[in-house]
Design a protein around this motif. Sequence first.
Motif, PDB file in Angstrom:
ATOM      1  N   GLY A   1       4.182  12.357   1.344  1.00 29.58           N
ATOM      2  CA  GLY A   1       4.895  13.403   2.058  1.00 29.58           C
ATOM      3  C   GLY A   1       4.633  14.801   1.532  1.00 29.58           C
ATOM      4  N   SER A   2       3.850  14.927   0.462  1.00 30.51           N
ATOM      5  CA  SER A   2       3.655  16.246  -0.153  1.00 30.51           C
ATOM      6  C   SER A   2       2.624  17.090   0.576  1.00 30.51           C
ATOM      7  CB  SER A   2       3.263  16.089  -1.621  1.00 30.51           C
ATOM      8  OG  SER A   2       2.039  15.381  -1.743  1.00 30.51           O
ATOM      9  N   ASP A   3       1.471  16.525   0.895  1.00 26.99           N
ATOM     10  CA  ASP A   3       0.434  17.245   1.637  1.00 26.99           C
ATOM     11  C   ASP A   3      -0.600  16.246   2.158  1.00 26.99           C
ATOM     12  OD1 ASP A   3      -1.445  16.683  -0.461  1.00 26.99           O
ATOM     13  OD2 ASP A   3      -0.673  18.399  -1.568  1.00 26.99           O
ATOM     14  N   ALA A   4      -1.537  16.764   2.944  1.00 29.84           N
ATOM     15  CA  ALA A   4      -2.538  15.898   3.587  1.00 29.84           C
ATOM     16  C   ALA A   4      -3.462  15.229   2.586  1.00 29.84           C
ATOM     17  CB  ALA A   4      -3.353  16.726   4.581  1.00 29.84           C
ATOM     18  N   ALA A   5      -3.668  15.846   1.418  1.00 32.09           N
ATOM     19  CA  ALA A   5      -4.592  15.284   0.427  1.00 32.09           C
ATOM     20  C   ALA A   5      -4.034  14.049  -0.265  1.00 32.09           C
ATOM     21  CB  ALA A   5      -4.942  16.346  -0.614  1.00 32.09           C
TER      22      ALA A   5
ATOM     23  N   MET B   1      -2.418   8.786   1.185  1.00 30.54           N
ATOM     24  CA  MET B   1      -2.583   7.355   0.936  1.00 30.54           C
ATOM     25  C   MET B   1      -2.508   6.984  -0.539  1.00 30.54           C
ATOM     26  SD  MET B   1      -2.771   6.523   4.046  1.00 30.54           S
ATOM     27  CE  MET B   1      -3.117   4.782   3.943  1.00 30.54           C
ATOM     28  N   HIS B   2      -1.904   7.815  -1.359  1.00 29.97           N
ATOM     29  CA  HIS B   2      -1.756   7.462  -2.773  1.00 29.97           C
ATOM     30  C   HIS B   2      -0.682   8.310  -3.444  1.00 29.97           C
ATOM     31  CE1 HIS B   2      -4.633  10.880  -3.147  1.00 29.97           C
ATOM     32  NE2 HIS B   2      -3.997  11.091  -4.301  1.00 29.97           N
ATOM     33  N   LEU B   3      -0.265   7.871  -4.621  1.00 27.52           N
ATOM     34  CA  LEU B   3       0.618   8.653  -5.475  1.00 27.52           C
ATOM     35  C   LEU B   3      -0.239   9.329  -6.540  1.00 27.52           C
ATOM     36  CD1 LEU B   3       3.568   6.181  -6.279  1.00 27.52           C
ATOM     37  CD2 LEU B   3       3.544   8.013  -4.576  1.00 27.52           C
ATOM     38  N   HIS B   4      -0.083  10.639  -6.680  1.00 27.93           N
ATOM     39  CA  HIS B   4      -0.742  11.355  -7.773  1.00 27.93           C
ATOM     40  C   HIS B   4       0.277  11.539  -8.893  1.00 27.93           C
ATOM     41  CE1 HIS B   4      -3.124  14.435  -9.895  1.00 27.93           C
ATOM     42  NE2 HIS B   4      -1.932  14.981 -10.124  1.00 27.93           N
TER      43      HIS B   4
ATOM     44  N   ALA C   1       0.832  -1.204   0.000  1.00 29.33           N
ATOM     45  CA  ALA C   1       0.000   0.000   0.000  1.00 29.33           C
ATOM     46  C   ALA C   1       0.867   1.255   0.000  1.00 29.33           C
ATOM     47  CB  ALA C   1      -0.919   0.001   1.215  1.00 29.33           C
ATOM     48  N   ILE C   2       0.375   2.275  -0.685  1.00 34.53           N
ATOM     49  CA  ILE C   2       1.036   3.581  -0.651  1.00 34.53           C
ATOM     50  C   ILE C   2       0.637   4.272   0.649  1.00 34.53           C
ATOM     51  CG2 ILE C   2       1.294   5.810  -1.783  1.00 34.53           C
ATOM     52  CD1 ILE C   2       2.458   3.445  -3.354  1.00 34.53           C
ATOM     53  N   GLN C   3       1.639   4.660   1.429  1.00 33.86           N
ATOM     54  CA  GLN C   3       1.408   5.325   2.704  1.00 33.86           C
ATOM     55  C   GLN C   3       2.672   6.091   3.081  1.00 33.86           C
ATOM     56  OE1 GLN C   3       0.636   1.610   4.800  1.00 33.86           O
ATOM     57  NE2 GLN C   3       2.574   1.792   5.895  1.00 33.86           N
ATOM     58  N   PRO C   4       2.629   6.932   4.139  1.00 34.51           N
ATOM     59  CA  PRO C   4       3.844   7.663   4.526  1.00 34.51           C
ATOM     60  C   PRO C   4       4.980   6.693   4.863  1.00 34.51           C
ATOM     61  CG  PRO C   4       1.922   8.618   5.578  1.00 34.51           C
ATOM     62  CD  PRO C   4       1.458   7.357   4.920  1.00 34.51           C
TER      63      PRO C   4
ATOM     64  N   LYS D   1       5.731  25.291 -18.708  1.00 35.09           N
ATOM     65  CA  LYS D   1       6.725  26.014 -19.491  1.00 35.09           C
ATOM     66  C   LYS D   1       8.119  25.441 -19.288  1.00 35.09           C
ATOM     67  CE  LYS D   1       4.262  30.451 -19.530  1.00 35.09           C
ATOM     68  NZ  LYS D   1       4.333  31.879 -19.144  1.00 35.09           N
ATOM     69  N   ASN D   2       8.876  25.399 -20.363  1.00 32.66           N
ATOM     70  CA  ASN D   2      10.283  24.980 -20.337  1.00 32.66           C
ATOM     71  C   ASN D   2      10.482  23.556 -19.803  1.00 32.66           C
ATOM     72  OD1 ASN D   2      11.057  27.619 -21.219  1.00 32.66           O
ATOM     73  ND2 ASN D   2      10.907  28.343 -19.105  1.00 32.66           N
ATOM     74  N   GLY D   3       9.438  22.728 -19.923  1.00 32.51           N
ATOM     75  CA  GLY D   3       9.569  21.337 -19.504  1.00 32.51           C
ATOM     76  C   GLY D   3       9.694  21.135 -18.002  1.00 32.51           C
ATOM     77  N   TYR D   4       9.262  22.119 -17.196  1.00 36.07           N
ATOM     78  CA  TYR D   4       9.395  22.043 -15.748  1.00 36.07           C
ATOM     79  C   TYR D   4       8.533  20.912 -15.190  1.00 36.07           C
ATOM     80  CZ  TYR D   4       9.022  23.295 -10.825  1.00 36.07           C
ATOM     81  OH  TYR D   4       9.026  23.279  -9.449  1.00 36.07           O
ATOM     82  N   ARG D   5       9.076  20.200 -14.176  1.00 35.50           N
ATOM     83  CA  ARG D   5       8.365  19.105 -13.525  1.00 35.50           C
ATOM     84  C   ARG D   5       8.277  19.369 -12.030  1.00 35.50           C
ATOM     85  NH1 ARG D   5       9.062  13.605 -16.910  1.00 35.50           N
ATOM     86  NH2 ARG D   5       9.062  14.619 -18.961  1.00 35.50           N
ATOM     87  N   TYR D   6       7.148  19.009 -11.458  1.00 35.64           N
ATOM     88  CA  TYR D   6       6.898  19.235 -10.038  1.00 35.64           C
ATOM     89  C   TYR D   6       6.790  17.881  -9.363  1.00 35.64           C
ATOM     90  CZ  TYR D   6       4.803  21.202  -5.810  1.00 35.64           C
ATOM     91  OH  TYR D   6       4.543  21.574  -4.512  1.00 35.64           O
ATOM     92  N   CYS D   7       7.803  17.499  -8.598  1.00 34.68           N
ATOM     93  CA  CYS D   7       7.864  16.180  -7.969  1.00 34.68           C
ATOM     94  C   CYS D   7       8.242  16.332  -6.500  1.00 34.68           C
ATOM     95  CB  CYS D   7       8.886  15.293  -8.682  1.00 34.68           C
ATOM     96  SG  CYS D   7       8.597  15.158 -10.469  1.00 34.68           S
ATOM     97  N   ARG D   8       7.370  15.869  -5.596  1.00 28.37           N
ATOM     98  CA  ARG D   8       7.660  15.991  -4.167  1.00 28.37           C
ATOM     99  C   ARG D   8       6.809  15.011  -3.368  1.00 28.37           C
ATOM    100  NH1 ARG D   8       5.908  21.872  -2.300  1.00 28.37           N
ATOM    101  NH2 ARG D   8       6.126  20.888  -0.260  1.00 28.37           N
TER     102      ARG D   8
END
Length: 277
Positions: free
Chosen positions: A253-257, A260-263, A220-223, A270-277
């Motif tokens: 670890g990103s936020d409370a929402a 229990m899962h990976l989004h 399971a995905i969890q903290p 722009k410029n191929g920027y990726r947001y991963c946390r």
Amino acid sequence: MRHSAGMILLSVSILSGASLPTKGPVPVPKPAVPGEQATPTPELKPGVPPKGAEINRKTGAQPRVEEKEAAPGDKTKDDSIEEVFLPVKEEPAEEHASCLADLKALGGTFTDTKRIDDGKGCGIDKPVRVTAILPGVALKPEGTMRCATALALARWTKESAVPAAAAAFGPDTRIATVNQASTYVCRLRNNATAGKISEHAHGNAVDIASFTLGNGRTIAIQPRDEDGTLDGAFQRAVTASGCLYFTTVLDPGSDAAHEMHLHLDIIERKNGYRYCR
């Protein structure tokens, strides 16, 4: 002598309370020195003065700034105000066909479905319904998404999740099922009542709740930031590699929402920027 007499009369008048003559030249007030005359202080609103208002250097007062009411349709950075919803974006037929060919080559099981347009910007021009990501790797429950999302999911599973499972749990380990919590759904981000539309509403996102192995065991995905087990190592490995395939990766670890899962989504930035946390 005349001057002395005049001064005597003036002194007598002042001492006796007599009024001075009303006729005669009117005294002219002395001109103000530039910069010394204080600017009248406007009425202030209670609370913190608005940002950007110029402070009166003499009085220290900060004048009120009238706020301009936003016109209908004006965009704002405040997520509490609904954005202007755009029509469902059309996908070029040749790009969709190329994506379907790549997805089929990976061995996924899917069906082309009819166009979705649920209003308020929700919908997919050319959706696919995926039942298996790879040969022998089911997606449960089946999910509806854009082909580009399904292709990113298939590549990530084949090139990252499957090898990570074998490394963590043994060379004969296989992933039997990827269990998803959400694919296409018409809603706002984080199921909010106001704000920006979710990438799920464009078919660009999938939420992964867990992986079921061939022996029936479920990871399971969890903290798991402090989890020193192989389960924790497996989850951190697939999370980190997700940014090679998706433009957004949000883990517990990103936020409370996302506890229990990976989004995972493929939003274009722009410029191929990726947001991963």
